[in-house]
Design a protein around this motif. Structure first.
Motif, mmCIF file in Angstrom:
data_model
loop_
_atom_site.group_PDB
_atom_site.id
_atom_site.type_symbol
_atom_site.label_atom_id
_atom_site.label_comp_id
_atom_site.label_asym_id
_atom_site.label_seq_id
_atom_site.Cartn_x
_atom_site.Cartn_y
_atom_site.Cartn_z
ATOM 1 N N TYR A 21 10.920 22.855 13.375
ATOM 2 C CA TYR A 21 11.106 22.400 11.992
ATOM 3 C C TYR A 21 9.780 22.179 11.264
ATOM 4 N N ARG A 22 8.673 22.463 11.963
ATOM 5 C CA ARG A 22 7.332 22.362 11.372
ATOM 6 C C ARG A 22 7.150 21.028 10.647
ATOM 7 N N VAL A 23 7.421 19.971 11.387
ATOM 8 C CA VAL A 23 7.385 18.614 10.836
ATOM 9 C C VAL A 23 5.972 18.216 10.417
ATOM 10 N N LYS A 24 5.889 17.498 9.319
ATOM 11 C CA LYS A 24 4.619 16.928 8.877
ATOM 12 C C LYS A 24 4.628 15.438 9.202
ATOM 13 N N TYR A 25 3.627 14.985 9.951
ATOM 14 C CA TYR A 25 3.510 13.579 10.336
ATOM 15 C C TYR A 25 2.399 12.933 9.522
ATOM 16 N N LEU A 26 2.712 11.829 8.869
ATOM 17 C CA LEU A 26 1.713 11.119 8.068
ATOM 18 C C LEU A 26 1.496 9.709 8.612
ATOM 19 N N ASN A 27 0.240 9.317 8.733
ATOM 20 C CA ASN A 27 -0.158 7.955 9.140
ATOM 21 C C ASN A 27 0.275 7.594 10.565
ATOM 22 N N LYS A 28 0.231 8.571 11.473
ATOM 23 C CA LYS A 28 0.577 8.280 12.868
ATOM 24 C C LYS A 28 -0.374 7.270 13.494
ATOM 25 N N GLU A 29 -1.545 7.104 12.873
ATOM 26 C CA GLU A 29 -2.522 6.147 13.413
ATOM 27 C C GLU A 29 -2.022 4.707 13.357
ATOM 28 N N TYR A 30 -0.975 4.460 12.580
ATOM 29 C CA TYR A 30 -0.411 3.108 12.517
ATOM 30 C C TYR A 30 0.424 2.769 13.754
ATOM 31 N N LEU A 31 0.791 3.794 14.522
ATOM 32 C CA LEU A 31 1.598 3.556 15.719
ATOM 33 C C LEU A 31 0.709 3.024 16.838
ATOM 34 N N PRO A 32 1.003 1.838 17.367
ATOM 35 C CA PRO A 32 0.148 1.251 18.404
ATOM 36 C C PRO A 32 0.303 1.943 19.754
ATOM 37 N N GLN A 33 -0.770 1.956 20.520
ATOM 38 C CA GLN A 33 -0.741 2.551 21.856
ATOM 39 C C GLN A 33 -0.097 1.621 22.884
ATOM 40 N N GLN A 140 5.676 -7.296 14.744
ATOM 41 C CA GLN A 140 5.443 -6.589 13.492
ATOM 42 C C GLN A 140 6.432 -5.442 13.314
ATOM 43 N N ILE A 141 6.709 -5.127 12.056
ATOM 44 C CA ILE A 141 7.546 -3.982 11.703
ATOM 45 C C ILE A 141 6.653 -2.883 11.146
ATOM 46 N N ILE A 142 6.903 -1.667 11.571
ATOM 47 C CA ILE A 142 6.274 -0.499 10.943
ATOM 48 C C ILE A 142 7.370 0.266 10.216
ATOM 49 N N PRO A 143 7.351 0.247 8.882
ATOM 50 C CA PRO A 143 8.369 1.001 8.139
ATOM 51 C C PRO A 143 8.040 2.489 8.190
ATOM 52 N N PHE A 144 9.058 3.318 8.099
ATOM 53 C CA PHE A 144 8.819 4.756 8.026
ATOM 54 C C PHE A 144 9.844 5.396 7.101
ATOM 55 N N SER A 145 9.483 6.537 6.561
ATOM 56 C CA SER A 145 10.407 7.284 5.709
ATOM 57 C C SER A 145 10.537 8.702 6.229
ATOM 58 N N ILE A 146 11.730 9.246 6.107
ATOM 59 C CA ILE A 146 11.988 10.645 6.439
ATOM 60 C C ILE A 146 12.461 11.335 5.161
ATOM 61 N N THR A 147 11.754 12.371 4.775
ATOM 62 C CA THR A 147 12.128 13.110 3.561
ATOM 63 C C THR A 147 12.246 14.597 3.875
ATOM 64 N N GLY A 148 13.078 15.272 3.122
ATOM 65 C CA GLY A 148 13.293 16.701 3.319
ATOM 66 C C GLY A 148 14.496 16.978 4.206
ATOM 67 N N LYS A 149 14.843 18.240 4.314
ATOM 68 C CA LYS A 149 15.966 18.689 5.130
ATOM 69 C C LYS A 149 15.440 19.443 6.344
ATOM 70 N N TYR A 150 16.161 19.348 7.453
ATOM 71 C CA TYR A 150 15.765 20.046 8.672
ATOM 72 C C TYR A 150 16.108 21.528 8.546
#
Length: 205
Positions: A21-33, A140-150
């Protein structure tokens, strides 16, 4: 707590599926290790959990409707660490189990709308489970959004993560804050996509 032994085995396959689906990931750096966190966002498709899974190598324990645990399917969902939710009741068992995972340093993934949004509204009203868990466990909460169609082989879907934040402890207020953060992420990405379309149109002509 469930070991989710099958989850890590499936991660490479999941990433391969999402690459279609050639997904675009934005701000993955906010996800903790490491450490606990709640990932909360809008729900657009049955593929959303797979999309979220592909964003990190860590195990995400999703909340799923209890109907998924009927028959042979229950063995699969148990082995990938899904927490059953009885949507007809107040879910005390699901909340307790989720809190235990968080207090043990795990990730909880939740779609506060409770089901896929098939309306014309940008989101459906959120249930308060995410913010209540965050307050109870000081997570903590990390909000995320999903936009577009698969759409296979097209750059069609974007997942965007917001900055981690702490709740206030007031459920109504916190739920509104979470809704607003996710709406802002959705609108921002829709706006960016529209701008790109306009720029492309102008270049062509």
């Amino acid at each position: 707590m469930k070991k989710a032994f099958l989850y890590k085995i499936l991660i490479p396959l999941d990433k391969l599926v999402m690459s279609i689906y050639r997904v675009k990931y934005l701000n993955k750096e906010y996800l903790p290790q490491e450490g606990p966190v709640i990932l909360a966002g809008n729900h657009t498709s049955h593929l959303d959990p797979l999309l979220l899974m592909s964003s990190t190598n860590r195990v995400i324990h999703f909340l799923g409707k209890i109907e998924l645990f009927k028959g042979p399917k229950k063995y699969f969902f148990n082995s990938v660490g899904v927490i059953p939710v009885d949507r007809k009741n107040k879910n005390p068992k699901a909340i307790k189990e989720s809190n235990e995972y968080l207090l043990s340093g795990n990730i909880i993934g939740i779609f506060p709308e409770g089901t896929i949004n098939r309306t014309k509204e940008i989101i459906m009203p959120f249930k308060k489970g995410a913010v209540k868990m965050a307050a109870k466990t000081n997570t903590q909460i990390i909000p995320f959004s999903i936009t577009g169609k698969y759409k296979p082989f097209r750059k069609s879907v974007t997942i965007c993560f917001g900055k981690p934040y702490n709740v206030t402890g007031e459920a109504e207020k916190d739920n509104k804050i979470l809704e607003d953060k996710i709406i802002k992420l959705i609108r921002s990405n829709i706006w960016k996509k529209n701008i790109k379309k306009v720029m492309y149109f102008l270049k062509v002509f």
